[in-house]
Design an enzyme around this catalytic site. Structure first.
Site, PDB file in Angstrom:
ATOM      1  N   SER A   1       3.914  24.453   0.789  1.00 43.02           N
ATOM      2  CA  SER A   1       3.963  25.295  -0.402  1.00 43.02           C
ATOM      3  C   SER A   1       3.836  24.403  -1.611  1.00 43.02           C
ATOM      4  CB  SER A   1       5.285  26.054  -0.442  1.00 43.02           C
ATOM      5  OG  SER A   1       5.567  26.469  -1.764  1.00 43.02           O
TER       6      SER A   1
ATOM      7  N   HIS B   1      11.967  46.389  21.360  1.00 42.34           N
ATOM      8  CA  HIS B   1      12.325  46.755  19.980  1.00 42.34           C
ATOM      9  C   HIS B   1      12.680  45.513  19.158  1.00 42.34           C
ATOM     10  CE1 HIS B   1      12.925  50.873  21.696  1.00 42.34           C
ATOM     11  NE2 HIS B   1      13.421  50.173  22.701  1.00 42.34           N
TER      12      HIS B   1
ATOM     13  N   GLU C   1      -0.825  33.573  10.528  1.00 47.00           N
ATOM     14  CA  GLU C   1      -0.851  34.762   9.664  1.00 47.00           C
ATOM     15  C   GLU C   1      -2.278  35.276   9.502  1.00 47.00           C
ATOM     16  OE1 GLU C   1       2.029  34.290   6.103  1.00 47.00           O
ATOM     17  OE2 GLU C   1       1.618  32.286   6.834  1.00 47.00           O
TER      18      GLU C   1
ATOM     19  N   LYS D   1       8.893  23.976   2.591  1.00 45.71           N
ATOM     20  CA  LYS D   1       8.150  24.971   3.346  1.00 45.71           C
ATOM     21  C   LYS D   1       7.145  24.353   4.311  1.00 45.71           C
ATOM     22  CE  LYS D   1       8.195  28.972   3.136  1.00 45.71           C
ATOM     23  NZ  LYS D   1       7.764  29.939   2.125  1.00 45.71           N
TER      24      LYS D   1
END
Ligand code: ARG
Length: 465
Positions: free
Chosen positions: A284, A163, A297, A290
């Site tokens: 970024s 979980h 992704e 970043k």
């Protein structure tokens, strides 16, 4: 046959007085994408021509002219020097028309005892077979990288989750080897699919076979197939080999997406378990701090395209009457895109995983928090004090509550505090509350103990060598 491709079709226009509407041509033509099958188409045609000569259906000189001419067509296409024509619909007719321009009359004999229906089924099987081989090779490379990760981190302790909540300590090596098992099953799915697809449809002709004395075993062998397909209707009308490829690709993409998701989570500021190298990160344009895991992704997202392709082709094939229907022309773009997507995702994952920095201190600190050894405490009560597991679970639960209230972890509780929950608890229990002892104790076959992980690493190193 007429050469005038502006009016009726040069290949099948004998009974037609007028050419197609421009929109008819646009919806009907597949050359914009099936030109990708040129090498397979020419290989199939060369095998067919050689067989026609061997069986006396064509003269040797015609077959030789065809075989040579096809090689010229091949080199023209490879040199980027080929006039693909939409009026000629597809790769099959483009190649044949060019062959006619090159060698004249014998070109018209190539299509004896053959149809585009068995031709395209053969071309596509050859193409998908190559992709299955490529997937097998790419998966092997990825597994090797993961096994190397497992070997170096066989005893790095990290939290295991259920979980996404801290569950029990596991080892980095164990986690990596879980993916090795998944990708091994993916690989075997491609191997299985390859075995089943390795039968040759060529010679099924339009649907019923042919009255010419062809030798289907000869062409099957020349194209590296195990045997000819045994039913000509099946030969031209099934695309289950493509569905199997897409299914295997979709399952593999699911596995890739899960590892990708873990990399996204693990590389976040809140976790910092891993860092992707500069080669596999992006910045970024507005936030200078970043460091984004874009490749992970995108791998996570690619399953959408691959599964989409599978759903699309399943939907196309569902309910189609035997034998060939033009619907089946819709098979190619889906499989092309899914195959390209899968190969790219596999290559990116392999690159990222071989270049990953693992923060072992972070892993261990995280493993030691969140009461991850509560099960070890309960097991100790069962083993050393003879408590039923349910009671041991309850006692341990009350200690977790106490530690939580005090803001500490289980090993930080005093012996008096432990004894207040159950008098059988002694000093000796502290040894099982440490994460290293916890993982070392998980010696069951397939468990997370470093010895067990090393045994699996050694087994896979042998299998992948
Ligand atoms: N371009 C067609 C396809 O991809 C080739 C087969 C055409 N056959 C036919 N009977 N029109 O399916």
């Amino acid at each position: 046959m007429t050469d005038d491709t502006n009016s009726s079709n040069a290949m099948w226009g004998g009974r037609f007085a007028a050419g197609p509407d421009a929109i008819m041509e646009a919806i009907n033509a597949s050359i914009s994408f099936d030109k990708r099958l040129y090498a397979q188409d020419i290989r199939g045609s060369r095998a067919h021509a050689a067989m026609l000569a061997a069986t006396g259906i064509l003269t040797n000189s015609d077959a030789e002219a065809i075989g040579e001419g096809l090689l010229t067509v091949l080199s023209e296409i490879e040199a980027g020097d080929f006039p693909f024509s939409t009026a000629l619909e597809d790769i099959h007719m483009n190649v044949e028309a060019r062959l006619k321009a090159l060698i004249g009359e014998p070109a018209g004999r190539l299509h004896t005892a053959r149809s585009r229906n068995d031709q395209v089924a053969t071309d596509f099987r050859l193409w998908v077979r190559d992709q299955a081989d490529a997937a097998i090779t790419s998966l092997t490379a990825l597994m090797k990288v993961l096994v190397a990760q497992a070997e170096q981190g066989a005893d790095w302790v990290m939290p295991g989750f259920t979980h996404l909540q801290t569950a029990q300590p596991v080892t980095w090596g164990h986690h990596m080897m879980a993916y090795v098992e998944m990708f091994a099953r993916d690989r075997s799915r491609f191997e299985d699919a390859r075995k089943r697809m390795n039968e040759c449809p060529l010679g099924s002709a339009a649907l019923a076979g042919t009255g010419f004395p062809i030798d289907r075993h000869m062409t099957a062998q020349a194209l590296g197939f195990d045997r000819p397909m045994a039913n000509s209707l099946d030969g031209v009308s099934d695309r289950d080999f493509a569905l199997e490829f897409l299914s295997a690709a979709a399952i593999c993409s699911v596995h890739l997406s899960r590892l990708a998701e873990e990399l996204v989570i693990w590389s976040s500021a809140q976790f910092r378990f891993v860092a992707m190298s500069d080669k596999w990160s992006t910045g970024s344009s507005i936030m200078p701090q970043k460091r984004n895991p874009d490749a992970a992704e995108l791998i996570r997202a690619k399953i959408g395209r691959v599964l989409g392709a599978a759903v699309a082709l399943f939907t196309v094939m569902k309910g189609l009457p035997l034998a060939y229907s033009k619907d089946m022309q819709e098979d190619k773009e889906q499989v092309f895109d899914a195959a390209d997507t899968l190969m790219l995702a596999l290559a990116a994952m392999t690159g990222m995983m071989s270049d990953l920095t693992v923060n072992t201190a972070k892993l261990e600190a995280a493993a030691s928090s969140g009461f991850s050894t509560a099960t070890d405490l309960a097991d100790w009560l069962v083993r050393e004090a003879g408590l039923p597991f349910r009671e041991a679970h309850h006692v341990t639960g009350s200690l977790v509550a106490l530690a939580e209230k005090k803001g500490c972890d289980l090993p930080d509780l005093s012996l008096e505090e432990l004894k207040s929950a159950h008098p059988a608890l002694t000093e000796a229990v502290y040894s099982v509350l440490g994460v290293h002892n916890s993982v070392a104790s998980r010696q069951s076959y397939g468990g997370t103990a470093p010895d067990q992980v090393r045994a699996q690493v050694a087994r896979w190193q042998g299998l992948l060598a």
